[in-house]
Design a protein around this motif. Structure first.
Motif: not given
Length: 183
Positions: A156-164, A170-175
């Motif tokens: 399983k690959r980590k999707i950019p913006g996905e919570s660890l 997926k986070s809606k706003s960029v930290p």
């Protein structure tokens, strides 16, 4: 050794039917039926007792033998419309040794079958079969073991913006970080 044999039902009871084949050609075979307490016996004679034994074996294998108990006698019918074999109840003095011989013949047969099974090899051993049946049905969740075994499932690959912490969310706003200064 008694043969052929099979379990019959008559009313609420179960009965074991077996036959002692004739010792020589043209001799009469004896058919026995027992509930382990009483024994009924009858002669399977006629022109060709060998055919009668073969017919009994076939009927017992198909489950087409019927048994009827009445007034201390038993009637064994191999199939509908066929002549019935009348069996009379043996006195206790004759039944006891007959049951004893049956018991020991069955024990010897079980021992022989166990020895033959053992001779076939360890692939049929109960110990190996029980350990195979105790293996878990689900795959091992350990990722190291799955990768080492060359698992067919892709990693399983980590999707950019996905919570660890909460994978799949997926986070809606960029930290943006934390602002410690008041303006």
């Amino acid at each position: 050794m008694a043969e052929p044999s099979g379990v019959l039902r008559a009313g609420p009871g179960r009965y074991f039917c077996y036959c002692h084949p004739a010792p020589g050609p043209g001799s009469v075979a004896t058919v026995y039926v027992t509930d382990a307490l009483e024994v009924w016996a009858g002669r399977l004679g006629g022109d060709t007792p060998e055919n009668g034994v073969a017919e009994l074996r076939t009927a017992l294998g198909r489950g087409t033998v019927s048994l009827e108990l009445r007034d201390g006698a038993a009637t064994l019918r191999l199939r509908e419309g066929h002549d019935a074999l009348l069996l009379s109840r043996l006195p206790a003095a004759e039944a006891r040794p007959q049951l004893q011989a049956l018991l020991f013949a069955m024990a010897a047969r079980v021992r022989d079958l166990e020895e033959r099974l053992e001779a076939l090899g360890s692939s049929y051993s109960p110990e190996k079969n029980s350990t195979r049946s105790q293996q878990p049905l689900l795959p091992d969740p350990s990722p190291r073991k799955n990768r080492a075994a060359g698992s067919a499932l892709p990693a399983k690959r980590k999707i950019p913006g996905e919570s660890l912490i909460n994978p799949g969310f997926k986070s809606k706003s960029v930290p943006s970080g934390v602002d410690f200064e008041d303006s």
